[in-house]
Motif scaffolding. Structure first.
Motif, PDB file in Angstrom:
ATOM      1  N   ASN A  10      -8.528 -61.112  36.353  1.00  2.30           N
ATOM      2  CA  ASN A  10      -8.521 -60.572  34.987  1.00  2.30           C
ATOM      3  C   ASN A  10      -7.308 -61.078  34.222  1.00  2.30           C
ATOM      4  OD1 ASN A  10      -6.300 -58.242  34.589  1.00  2.30           O
ATOM      5  ND2 ASN A  10      -6.966 -58.249  36.715  1.00  2.30           N
ATOM      6  N   LEU A  11      -6.409 -61.782  34.901  1.00  2.00           N
ATOM      7  CA  LEU A  11      -5.157 -62.236  34.297  1.00  2.00           C
ATOM      8  C   LEU A  11      -5.251 -63.705  33.901  1.00  2.00           C
ATOM      9  CD1 LEU A  11      -2.533 -60.569  36.677  1.00  2.00           C
ATOM     10  CD2 LEU A  11      -3.310 -59.773  34.433  1.00  2.00           C
ATOM     11  N   PHE A  12      -5.932 -63.953  32.785  1.00  2.00           N
ATOM     12  CA  PHE A  12      -6.112 -65.319  32.325  1.00  2.00           C
ATOM     13  C   PHE A  12      -6.600 -65.260  30.880  1.00  2.00           C
ATOM     14  CE2 PHE A  12      -8.029 -69.615  32.298  1.00  2.00           C
ATOM     15  CZ  PHE A  12      -6.974 -70.321  32.870  1.00  2.00           C
ATOM     16  N   PRO A  13      -6.261 -66.264  30.071  1.00  2.00           N
ATOM     17  CA  PRO A  13      -6.746 -66.258  28.685  1.00  2.00           C
ATOM     18  C   PRO A  13      -8.273 -66.262  28.611  1.00  2.00           C
ATOM     19  CG  PRO A  13      -4.993 -67.866  28.974  1.00  2.00           C
ATOM     20  CD  PRO A  13      -5.355 -67.393  30.345  1.00  2.00           C
ATOM     21  N   TRP A  16     -11.491 -63.604  23.935  1.00  2.00           N
ATOM     22  CA  TRP A  16     -11.186 -62.345  23.252  1.00  2.00           C
ATOM     23  C   TRP A  16      -9.729 -61.923  23.445  1.00  2.00           C
ATOM     24  CZ3 TRP A  16     -15.441 -63.506  26.137  1.00  2.00           C
ATOM     25  CH2 TRP A  16     -16.627 -63.640  25.413  1.00  2.00           C
ATOM     26  N   ASP A  17      -8.987 -62.669  24.258  1.00  2.00           N
ATOM     27  CA  ASP A  17      -7.561 -62.409  24.478  1.00  2.00           C
ATOM     28  C   ASP A  17      -6.890 -63.731  24.856  1.00  2.00           C
ATOM     29  OD1 ASP A  17      -5.116 -61.311  24.872  1.00  2.00           O
ATOM     30  OD2 ASP A  17      -5.692 -59.967  26.514  1.00  2.00           O
ATOM     31  N   PRO A  18      -6.776 -64.656  23.910  1.00  2.00           N
ATOM     32  CA  PRO A  18      -6.322 -66.013  24.225  1.00  2.00           C
ATOM     33  C   PRO A  18      -4.860 -66.115  24.653  1.00  2.00           C
ATOM     34  CG  PRO A  18      -6.622 -65.746  21.859  1.00  2.00           C
ATOM     35  CD  PRO A  18      -7.194 -64.523  22.498  1.00  2.00           C
ATOM     36  N   GLN A  19      -4.047 -65.081  24.388  1.00  2.00           N
ATOM     37  CA  GLN A  19      -2.637 -65.113  24.774  1.00  2.00           C
ATOM     38  C   GLN A  19      -2.384 -64.431  26.117  1.00  2.00           C
ATOM     39  OE1 GLN A  19      -0.733 -66.978  22.973  1.00  2.00           O
ATOM     40  NE2 GLN A  19      -2.290 -67.229  21.381  1.00  2.00           N
ATOM     41  N   ARG A  20      -3.425 -63.999  26.786  1.00  2.00           N
ATOM     42  CA  ARG A  20      -3.251 -63.205  28.001  1.00  2.00           C
ATOM     43  C   ARG A  20      -2.652 -64.045  29.140  1.00  2.00           C
ATOM     44  NH1 ARG A  20      -4.463 -58.471  30.102  1.00  2.00           N
ATOM     45  NH2 ARG A  20      -5.269 -58.206  32.216  1.00  2.00           N
ATOM     46  N   ALA A  41     -12.640 -65.662  34.474  1.00  2.00           N
ATOM     47  CA  ALA A  41     -11.867 -64.490  34.083  1.00  2.00           C
ATOM     48  C   ALA A  41     -12.788 -63.296  33.839  1.00  2.00           C
ATOM     49  CB  ALA A  41     -11.065 -64.788  32.813  1.00  2.00           C
ATOM     50  N   ALA A  42     -12.389 -62.157  34.372  1.00  2.00           N
ATOM     51  CA  ALA A  42     -13.130 -60.920  34.145  1.00  2.00           C
ATOM     52  C   ALA A  42     -12.745 -60.332  32.792  1.00  2.00           C
ATOM     53  CB  ALA A  42     -12.825 -59.917  35.251  1.00  2.00           C
ATOM     54  N   VAL A  43     -13.728 -60.078  31.948  1.00  2.00           N
ATOM     55  CA  VAL A  43     -13.490 -59.526  30.613  1.00  2.00           C
ATOM     56  C   VAL A  43     -14.051 -58.115  30.557  1.00  2.00           C
ATOM     57  CG1 VAL A  43     -13.924 -59.808  28.153  1.00  2.00           C
ATOM     58  CG2 VAL A  43     -13.685 -61.834  29.611  1.00  2.00           C
ATOM     59  N   PRO A  44     -13.200 -57.087  30.404  1.00  2.00           N
ATOM     60  CA  PRO A  44     -13.707 -55.718  30.293  1.00  2.00           C
ATOM     61  C   PRO A  44     -14.713 -55.595  29.142  1.00  2.00           C
ATOM     62  CG  PRO A  44     -11.328 -55.716  30.575  1.00  2.00           C
ATOM     63  CD  PRO A  44     -11.731 -57.137  30.347  1.00  2.00           C
ATOM     64  N   SER A 106      -6.454 -63.294  41.812  1.00  2.00           N
ATOM     65  CA  SER A 106      -5.137 -63.028  41.248  1.00  2.00           C
ATOM     66  C   SER A 106      -5.130 -61.624  40.639  1.00  2.00           C
ATOM     67  CB  SER A 106      -4.796 -64.086  40.193  1.00  2.00           C
ATOM     68  OG  SER A 106      -3.485 -63.934  39.715  1.00  2.00           O
ATOM     69  N   TRP A 107      -4.816 -60.644  41.443  1.00  2.00           N
ATOM     70  CA  TRP A 107      -4.730 -59.203  41.131  1.00  2.00           C
ATOM     71  C   TRP A 107      -5.450 -58.476  42.266  1.00  2.00           C
ATOM     72  CZ3 TRP A 107      -1.429 -56.946  38.026  1.00  2.00           C
ATOM     73  CH2 TRP A 107      -1.584 -55.601  37.660  1.00  2.00           C
ATOM     74  N   ALA A 108      -4.848 -57.397  42.732  1.00  2.00           N
ATOM     75  CA  ALA A 108      -5.334 -56.765  43.964  1.00  2.00           C
ATOM     76  C   ALA A 108      -6.583 -55.916  43.783  1.00  2.00           C
ATOM     77  CB  ALA A 108      -4.223 -55.916  44.584  1.00  2.00           C
ATOM     78  N   TYR A 109      -6.610 -55.105  42.703  1.00  2.00           N
ATOM     79  CA  TYR A 109      -7.760 -54.205  42.553  1.00  2.00           C
ATOM     80  C   TYR A 109      -8.183 -54.124  41.093  1.00  2.00           C
ATOM     81  CZ  TYR A 109     -10.905 -50.296  43.168  1.00  2.00           C
ATOM     82  OH  TYR A 109     -12.038 -49.514  43.204  1.00  2.00           O
ATOM     83  N   PRO A 110      -9.473 -54.333  40.843  1.00  2.00           N
ATOM     84  CA  PRO A 110     -10.560 -54.541  41.799  1.00  2.00           C
ATOM     85  C   PRO A 110     -10.781 -55.999  42.214  1.00  2.00           C
ATOM     86  CG  PRO A 110     -11.475 -54.355  39.600  1.00  2.00           C
ATOM     87  CD  PRO A 110      -9.982 -54.157  39.443  1.00  2.00           C
ATOM     88  N   ASP A 111     -10.023 -56.925  41.612  1.00  2.00           N
ATOM     89  CA  ASP A 111     -10.310 -58.348  41.758  1.00  2.00           C
ATOM     90  C   ASP A 111     -10.333 -58.806  43.219  1.00  2.00           C
ATOM     91  OD1 ASP A 111      -9.196 -57.494  39.278  1.00  2.00           O
ATOM     92  OD2 ASP A 111      -8.979 -59.552  38.639  1.00  2.00           O
ATOM     93  N   ALA A 112      -9.221 -58.598  43.942  1.00  2.00           N
ATOM     94  CA  ALA A 112      -9.145 -59.099  45.308  1.00  2.00           C
ATOM     95  C   ALA A 112     -10.122 -58.392  46.237  1.00  2.00           C
ATOM     96  CB  ALA A 112      -7.718 -58.962  45.840  1.00  2.00           C
ATOM     97  N   VAL A 113     -10.342 -57.106  45.995  1.00  2.00           N
ATOM     98  CA  VAL A 113     -11.294 -56.367  46.829  1.00  2.00           C
ATOM     99  C   VAL A 113     -12.693 -56.960  46.658  1.00  2.00           C
ATOM    100  CG1 VAL A 113     -12.360 -54.112  47.224  1.00  2.00           C
ATOM    101  CG2 VAL A 113      -9.894 -54.279  46.792  1.00  2.00           C
ATOM    102  N   ALA A 114     -13.073 -57.225  45.426  1.00  2.00           N
ATOM    103  CA  ALA A 114     -14.385 -57.834  45.175  1.00  2.00           C
ATOM    104  C   ALA A 114     -14.451 -59.249  45.734  1.00  2.00           C
ATOM    105  CB  ALA A 114     -14.671 -57.839  43.675  1.00  2.00           C
TER     106      ALA A 114
END
Length: 393
Positions: A10-13, A16-20, A41-44, A106-114
């Motif tokens: 979820n930690l990537f541009p 909808w959030d190009p500066q992330r 990238a996962a986008v909520p 890159s991020w433990a939950y929920p990313d790495a778990v999935a």
């Protein structure tokens, strides 16, 4: 050896959030110069349907996204299952045909778990990168902690951005021999010392005012409110001091309201989000960077500010004490406004050695980071995956 890597985070541009997350963008872009790298990238779902779209293109990387739909407010224990289901519904067939050598979450939950479950389905190894609150906060919840433990234990490598976070990963259940501390890097072409007066002129800032800079998300956990509350005590000794917030987030309105209540409108500016490439002048224009976070990994803005020769006032949390020596800043306990105010006063009075600070900050090089990351991921890609039977729990 050139390997094919799929990064999921979820930690990537995103459009909808190009500066992330510019730190991940910089790292993955450089990794893509050596390997075949795709980033999804996962986008909520709230973000996808409430923010404006803008095109994002990153040279050397295949990039994409998927919309992450999950039960809001409740059902956090289901988030990893929802995350994986959304990914498979939107990209599953294609991913099965890509023949990746390894996955990186890159991020433990929920990313790495999935991703641990996805890796088992695909029969390939995976690595996990952890950043801070994904372990320091998420793992405090027992059901999530169990899932995170399984994901870390099954990973071919766990990459932590600080030694404190590496120790935390081991305490949760990661195999110590597979845990690596890898500090993020600094772009030395963008973040270097320069003329403060010239930077202020370019940014149309006062030439002589004492300027404190906050760079980051405007949220409670980053200590942005604590910093505002500490400002009046500093103004007693430094009446020309100004505090500039660079960033955006959920606390923006609260900051505006609190600023008005304290009568600080002439001393505080909320500049909003600024492209990462433009931050160099902001650091060079400042007298010091202030980041009183309640928890952290190692924030890149701290490294970048030091690379510009700027001292740091921050909190003694996460990996910050590992990277900020006494000659480069002052550290205080989190959530202690009086201690923060005292540190700001001291920082404004101290004669800092900018050259020494810049030399230290510039030692965090992306080239060194990528060399080590390259070695770690190649090792993961060439290992046979050894999946824990609890990986689907």
């Amino acid at each position: 050896m050139r390997v094919k890597i799929l990064i999921l985070t979820n930690l990537f541009p995103t459009p909808w959030d190009p500066q992330r997350s510019p730190f991940n963008r910089q790292q993955f872009e450089r990794l893509g110069q050596r390997h075949d790298v795709e980033v999804l990238a996962a986008v909520p779902f709230q973000e996808r349907f409430t923010r404006a779209y803008s095109h994002v293109e990153i040279p050397g990387l295949r990039t994409g996204h998927f919309v992450f739909v999950y039960p809001p407010r409740v059902g956090r224990a289901l988030h990893a299952s929802c995350w994986l289901a959304c990914l498979l519904l939107q990209h599953g067939r294609r991913l099965r045909d890509e023949h990746y050598d390894c996955l990186l979450a890159s991020w433990a939950y929920p990313d790495a778990v999935a991703v641990s479950r996805l890796a088992k389905r695909m029969g390939i190894p995976y690595a996990v990168k952890v950043h801070g609150s994904d372990l320091n906060e998420q793992a405090n919840d027992p059901p999530r902690r169990r899932k995170i433990r399984t994901a870390l234990h099954g990973a071919g490598a766990v990459i932590a951005v600080s030694q404190a976070l590496a120790d935390k990963a081991v305490s949760i259940g990661a195999e110590a021999s597979r845990v690596h501390t890898l500090y993020n890097g600094v772009d030395g072409e963008r973040f270097m010392p320069g003329s403060r007066s010239d930077a202020r002129a370019r940014l149309q800032l006062p030439a002589t005012a004492r300027l404190m800079l906050y760079v980051g998300n405007l949220k409670q956990a980053k200590g942005c409110i604590d910093l505002l509350e500490a400002l009046p005590a500093l103004l007693v000794e430094q009446p020309d001091a100004r505090l500039i917030y660079v960033g955006d987030g959920p606390c923006r309105e609260l900051l505006s309201q609190r600023c008005a209540a304290l009568g600080l409108q002439q001393h505080v500016e909320l500049r909003g989000a600024i492209p990462h490439a433009a931050l160099g002048d902001w650091f060079r224009a400042a007298d010091l960077l202030c980041l009183p976070s309640h928890n952290e990994g190692v924030p890149n803005v701290v490294l970048e500010a030091m690379a510009c020769g700027i001292p740091v006032v921050a909190t003694r949390v996460g990996g910050i004490p590992e990277v900020v020596p006494g000659y480069a800043g002052i550290l205080v306990a989190p959530r202690e406004t009086s201690a923060l105010a005292a540190a700001l006063r001291e920082a404004c009075q101290r004669d800092w050695d900018s050259k020494r600070i810049a030399l230290h900050g510039g030692s965090f090089r992306w080239d060194d980071n990528i060399d080590r990351l390259d070695t770690i991921l190649q090792s993961v890609a060439t290992e046979s995956p050894a999946f824990d039977t609890g990986a689907m729990a």
